[in-house]
Structures are given as C-alpha cells and as structure tokens.
Scaffold this motif. Sequence first.
Motif, PDB file in Angstrom:
ATOM      1  N   THR A 133       0.835  -1.214   0.000  1.00 54.11           N
ATOM      2  CA  THR A 133       0.000   0.000   0.000  1.00 54.11           C
ATOM      3  C   THR A 133       0.867   1.261   0.000  1.00 54.11           C
ATOM      4  O   THR A 133       0.487   2.275  -0.583  1.00 54.11           O
ATOM      5  CB  THR A 133      -0.881   0.067   1.277  1.00 54.11           C
ATOM      6  N   TRP A 134       1.979   1.202   0.690  1.00 51.94           N
ATOM      7  CA  TRP A 134       2.806   2.396   0.894  1.00 51.94           C
ATOM      8  C   TRP A 134       4.205   2.131   0.315  1.00 51.94           C
ATOM      9  O   TRP A 134       5.096   1.697   1.051  1.00 51.94           O
ATOM     10  CB  TRP A 134       2.938   2.708   2.398  1.00 51.94           C
ATOM     11  N   PRO A 135       4.392   2.386  -0.985  1.00 52.44           N
ATOM     12  CA  PRO A 135       5.702   2.094  -1.565  1.00 52.44           C
ATOM     13  C   PRO A 135       6.795   2.833  -0.800  1.00 52.44           C
ATOM     14  O   PRO A 135       6.588   3.972  -0.374  1.00 52.44           O
ATOM     15  CB  PRO A 135       5.580   2.626  -3.003  1.00 52.44           C
ATOM     16  N   ASP A 136       7.928   2.192  -0.635  1.00 52.26           N
ATOM     17  CA  ASP A 136       9.053   2.762   0.114  1.00 52.26           C
ATOM     18  C   ASP A 136       8.551   3.270   1.480  1.00 52.26           C
ATOM     19  O   ASP A 136       8.640   4.455   1.801  1.00 52.26           O
ATOM     20  CB  ASP A 136       9.670   3.913  -0.701  1.00 52.26           C
ATOM     21  N   PRO A 137       8.008   2.371   2.310  1.00 49.06           N
ATOM     22  CA  PRO A 137       7.235   2.793   3.499  1.00 49.06           C
ATOM     23  C   PRO A 137       8.004   3.615   4.520  1.00 49.06           C
ATOM     24  O   PRO A 137       7.397   4.371   5.276  1.00 49.06           O
ATOM     25  CB  PRO A 137       6.776   1.473   4.125  1.00 49.06           C
ATOM     26  N   LEU A 138       9.339   3.517   4.545  1.00 46.49           N
ATOM     27  CA  LEU A 138      10.077   4.283   5.555  1.00 46.49           C
ATOM     28  C   LEU A 138      10.428   5.694   5.078  1.00 46.49           C
ATOM     29  O   LEU A 138      11.050   6.462   5.809  1.00 46.49           O
ATOM     30  CB  LEU A 138      11.348   3.526   5.979  1.00 46.49           C
ATOM     31  N   ARG A 139      10.045   6.023   3.837  1.00 47.60           N
ATOM     32  CA  ARG A 139      10.250   7.404   3.354  1.00 47.60           C
ATOM     33  C   ARG A 139       9.135   8.268   3.958  1.00 47.60           C
ATOM     34  O   ARG A 139       7.965   7.867   3.945  1.00 47.60           O
ATOM     35  CB  ARG A 139      10.174   7.421   1.821  1.00 47.60           C
ATOM     36  N   PHE A 140       9.495   9.437   4.493  1.00 43.97           N
ATOM     37  CA  PHE A 140       8.492  10.310   5.125  1.00 43.97           C
ATOM     38  C   PHE A 140       8.023  11.330   4.093  1.00 43.97           C
ATOM     39  O   PHE A 140       8.803  12.166   3.644  1.00 43.97           O
ATOM     40  CB  PHE A 140       9.124  11.014   6.331  1.00 43.97           C
ATOM     41  N   ASP A 141       6.755  11.260   3.724  1.00 43.31           N
ATOM     42  CA  ASP A 141       6.272  12.151   2.661  1.00 43.31           C
ATOM     43  C   ASP A 141       4.791  12.490   2.863  1.00 43.31           C
ATOM     44  O   ASP A 141       3.912  11.691   2.536  1.00 43.31           O
ATOM     45  CB  ASP A 141       6.474  11.439   1.308  1.00 43.31           C
ATOM     46  N   PRO A 142       4.501  13.705   3.369  1.00 42.36           N
ATOM     47  CA  PRO A 142       3.094  14.084   3.596  1.00 42.36           C
ATOM     48  C   PRO A 142       2.244  14.025   2.330  1.00 42.36           C
ATOM     49  O   PRO A 142       1.023  13.870   2.414  1.00 42.36           O
ATOM     50  CB  PRO A 142       3.197  15.522   4.114  1.00 42.36           C
ATOM     51  N   GLU A 143       2.897  14.119   1.159  1.00 43.39           N
ATOM     52  CA  GLU A 143       2.119  14.115  -0.090  1.00 43.39           C
ATOM     53  C   GLU A 143       1.426  12.776  -0.349  1.00 43.39           C
ATOM     54  O   GLU A 143       0.574  12.670  -1.211  1.00 43.39           O
ATOM     55  CB  GLU A 143       2.989  14.503  -1.292  1.00 43.39           C
ATOM     56  N   ARG A 144       1.788  11.758   0.396  1.00 47.00           N
ATOM     57  CA  ARG A 144       1.055  10.488   0.276  1.00 47.00           C
ATOM     58  C   ARG A 144      -0.432  10.721   0.556  1.00 47.00           C
ATOM     59  O   ARG A 144      -1.275   9.950   0.133  1.00 47.00           O
ATOM     60  CB  ARG A 144       1.542   9.487   1.323  1.00 47.00           C
ATOM     61  N   PHE A 145      -0.720  11.788   1.317  1.00 48.89           N
ATOM     62  CA  PHE A 145      -2.116  12.037   1.709  1.00 48.89           C
ATOM     63  C   PHE A 145      -2.759  13.144   0.871  1.00 48.89           C
ATOM     64  O   PHE A 145      -3.807  13.651   1.226  1.00 48.89           O
ATOM     65  CB  PHE A 145      -2.200  12.338   3.213  1.00 48.89           C
ATOM     66  N   SER A 146      -2.097  13.520  -0.251  1.00 48.16           N
ATOM     67  CA  SER A 146      -2.750  14.470  -1.155  1.00 48.16           C
ATOM     68  C   SER A 146      -3.947  13.741  -1.774  1.00 48.16           C
ATOM     69  O   SER A 146      -3.942  12.500  -1.862  1.00 48.16           O
ATOM     70  CB  SER A 146      -1.761  14.895  -2.242  1.00 48.16           C
ATOM     71  N   PRO A 147      -4.970  14.504  -2.238  1.00 51.08           N
ATOM     72  CA  PRO A 147      -6.149  13.835  -2.821  1.00 51.08           C
ATOM     73  C   PRO A 147      -5.753  12.913  -3.973  1.00 51.08           C
ATOM     74  O   PRO A 147      -6.284  11.809  -4.089  1.00 51.08           O
ATOM     75  CB  PRO A 147      -7.011  15.004  -3.315  1.00 51.08           C
ATOM     76  N   GLU A 148      -4.763  13.339  -4.789  1.00 51.60           N
ATOM     77  CA  GLU A 148      -4.379  12.515  -5.955  1.00 51.60           C
ATOM     78  C   GLU A 148      -3.808  11.175  -5.496  1.00 51.60           C
ATOM     79  O   GLU A 148      -4.206  10.114  -5.968  1.00 51.60           O
ATOM     80  CB  GLU A 148      -3.310  13.213  -6.823  1.00 51.60           C
TER      81      GLU A 148
END
Length: 510
Positions: A418-433
Amino acid sequence: MTAAFHHGLSPATAAAALLVAVLVARAVLAVVRFRRYELAIPGPPSLPFFGNAFSLLFLKQEDILGAVMAMWGQRRDLSRLSALNMLFVFVSKPEDVAVVMKRKDLQDKSHFYYHILADFAPSGMVMINGAMLRAHRAEAQPAFHPEVVDSFVEVFAEEAEKYVRNVEQRQEVTPSKRLFGTAAWAFCRSTVISDTPTEEETAVIADLVMLIRLHLKTTNERAFNPFLWSKWIFCMTPHGRRMQREFSRVRAFLHQTMNDRAIQLEKLIKMEGADFVKKRKSLLDVFLQKNAQGEVMFSRDDILDEIITFLTAATETTVSALGFAFKMLSLRPDIQNNLYEEVVSLLGRGATKRSIVAEDLPKLHYAEKFLKEVMRMFSPIPLGARQVNEDTELGGHVLPKGANLVVNFLGLHRDPVTWPDPLRFDPERFSPEQSQGRHPYAFMPFSGGLRSCIGYKYGWAVTKTLLATTVRDFVVEPADDGLTDQTQFKLFFDASLKMVGGRVKFIPRD
Ligand code: HEM
C-alpha cells in the motif's frame, strides 16, 4: 474389585490418582490441540507450551516492541507468536484488518493485556465489552459532537499559548515531557473541572497525570512478567502498594469533584428544565446528567473510571503524535517551511499574529497531511488486541477460542504494497491525488468499526492547535543526538508509541 484394590490402594487414593490422570491427560490434550492450531499459522520457530516465551518474557520496556516486531518479521498474511500456551495472531493486511473491524464477534478487548490495564479503572471504555460498552459509548458520544469539540478550541488555544510561553528555548528538550501536562490540562479544563481550576485541582490533576503514566509503564512491564499478572500479587509488592495508595487518594478527590458537580447539575436541571437537557455538555456532565434526572445509569465509580480512561486515552496519543511531529520537523526543514507558510497565512506573524480559532482548523490542509504521515509512520497506538471468544476462521486459518487477535497498526501503515518505500516520510502520500484508490482500511490510526476512537475529532483539534501554535512561534531544530532520519529512531511502546531520546530545540522566531 478393581486392579487398584488388588494392589492395595485405598478407594480415596485410587480416586485421587484417577483425577490426577484425567487432569494431566486434559492438560496434555490442550497443549497438543493448541500446538496444532499454533503451527498451522506462520510464525517464528517456537517450543511446545513455551512458544516464544524465552524471547518475550522479562524484556525491558524499551525492547518489547522491537522484539515483537522482529518476530512478526513483516509477514503480510496472518502470523503468530505464542507464550505459555497463549496465542497472539497478528493481522497487518488491509483486507484482513477490514474483516476484524467489521465483525461483531471480534470486538471484545483481549483479556491478557487489558485485564492488567484495567486494574485501576475497570469500567473504563477502553476495557469494557458488550452491552456495557454500547451503553457507555452511547452516553459519551454527545460530548464529542463536532460542535462541542469546536467549543473547546478556545481552551486548547489557551493551553497551546501557555505551552509556547513556557517551552525551554534554545536548549535540547524532549517535547513530550511538557506536552503531557498541556494535553492533560486541555482535557480536564474542557471535560472535567471548571475552566479556571483551583490550586488544589491543579495539584491533584498533576498527580493523576503522573500516576497514569506510571500505571501505563507498569502495565507493560507486568504484561511481560508472568509473576506479576495477578493484581493481588502485584499489590503485595512495594510498587503495587504505592500505586494502590496513590490511586485511592486521587480517586477520593475526584469523587468529591463529582459530588459537587452533581449537586450543581441538579439545581441547573430544576431551574432550566428542557433547555438545560438540550445544551452542549462536557463529558462529566453528560455522564452525571442521567443520574441527576433520576435514571441511575452509571455508578459514581463507573464515571470516575471513565474520566481516568478518557484522560489517559486523550493525553497518551496526542503526546505521542506531537512528539514524533516535532522530531520530524526538526529533521525536515522543507516540510517545516511548508507548514509555517500555511500557519502564518492564517494566524499572521510578528505583532499581528493571533490565536487559533475553531474555524481555522479545517483550513490547515498541509498540517493535516503532515500529521497523517506522522501517524502513518509512527502510529500512536501501534497494536490493538482483541479476544477470540469462539474458534474463528480468518484469513484462511482457524483461530482457536482464547487466542488474542492483534491488529498490527504499525505493520499495516508500513505495508510496502500500500505504501511504496514505506520508511520514506512524505506528507504528499495524503494528497487527494495519491490517496485515490487506496484501500479504505489501509490507514487506521484511530482504529475503526465499533471500537473506533470516540475522541477522534477531539484528538485532531488538540493536535492541530498545539502544532500550529508552536510552529507559528518557533523553528524546531535538530538535537545533537546523531539522528539524521526517521529510519534510525528506536521505537518503543508504553501504551502509546514513543522513541528513545526524541529531543529537539525550539528557537524563537521573533
Ligand atoms: C492523536 C490522537 C488519538 C489517536 C491516534 C487515538 C487512537 C485510538 C485508537 C487506535 C483506539 C483503539 C484502541 C484499541 O482498539 O485498542 C482508540 C480508542 C479510544 N480513544 Fe482514542 N486516539 C486519540 C485521541 C483520543 C482522545 C482525544 C480521546 C478522548 C478525549 C480518545 C478516547 C478514546 C477512547 C475512550 C477509546 C476507547 C474506545 C473503545 O474501546 O470503544 N482518544 N483511540
């Protein structure tokens, strides 16, 4: 004549021998049956009866979560650990988590962990099940209505301003230490005691917060030490005796607070009648009101247990989320700048800055994405355990009656599918797109279904208010602790997720 008499055994001895033989046979059969179910579920190597006990028991608190996670080994499908014929089945795939959240027969809390947690507040919502849980949830719900939460934002903002005024500037600090007091005060002022607490109230609430922290730490230690599982034995140790004494003292004070408020409420209900019943109320009033109207739904002890439970649930999680949030901001100036820009566009800067109000909260879009990413990577509640009351089929396996079903929120949130590269911290994972098409049960920091977090809206409001107010006034800088990114954090569990260290520096902006 039986063979026993021929060999000179008295009837009593023969009966006792038979009983022992039956008990031993039953115990052996139970171990064999358990072993059959256990081995059918993938997991690390384990011994008969002892299971993984030698790797799990008597661990130091800091090492428990790491050991459990290492043994879970990132398995996506159901996996298990066991100790002393107790089975723990881990669920970490969104599809399996969805089934657990939706099934009515999997909503009871695991006896193993929660019976220890419940020792000092047995009727609290986190611990209870069935009809009692439904009654408590139905009664408490109005105190967490969005409009009620909005009405508390003023108190949250005042506590946040106090936090930033008193924060130790330019030195290395562990934010969670002071945040506990702030979150506890925000909770007490909005739901339990008057808006302007007396000195005595201040002192007792401070004691209660300390006591709850100690209780949570102790619960985890006891959970991994079979000699202390029984409350009776624990309360004979010096530490147990001290905790019992302290809880009795604080409870006596809270009983008094409740009695005073109950008298006030009775008067208000008489004076205002239906108008008062319709008014928005704090948690304490919501619980007391039914009794004041003559329907004795909850004993005073039940209400007190709820206040202690809610205070614990509210502070632990908020502090955990914010502690990681500040640590991440200190390591990611790019994210901190984005957040600061959003906050000052709403609250102003320098001489023109203002306090946050309820209407600002939904406009903090970037703050929300950032906090979601914090709660994904560092789920404040990393594991949640349920009781399997009957043999149950799940994910292609049979879970025997008595097993503990552990929803592995941390594993779910770090699932590489579900979360590619899960240990990368990226708030954009939660952008609508990027959120489009994601499994609805892939992100569950507040759990879900019948046992979802009742303080969800409240939690968001407090967390956003404290984050925005701090970022408005301070730059959060890294501590000199050698940590340069989130993959180096040593995580541990003491009722909520924490990290070893976690220090940052707060540098004033103006
Ligand atoms: C960032 C903030 C928060 C997070 C991440 C969070 C997370 C959670 C989670 C995951 C659960 C389920 C635990 C389990 O199944 O074992 C839960 C339950 C609960 N939470 Fe929260 N929580 C937060 C804030 C709050 C606040 C502010 C309150 C109260 C004011 C609260 C009250 C509760 C209660 C009473 C339960 C038990 C519900 C039940 O068992 O039916 N939480 N929370």
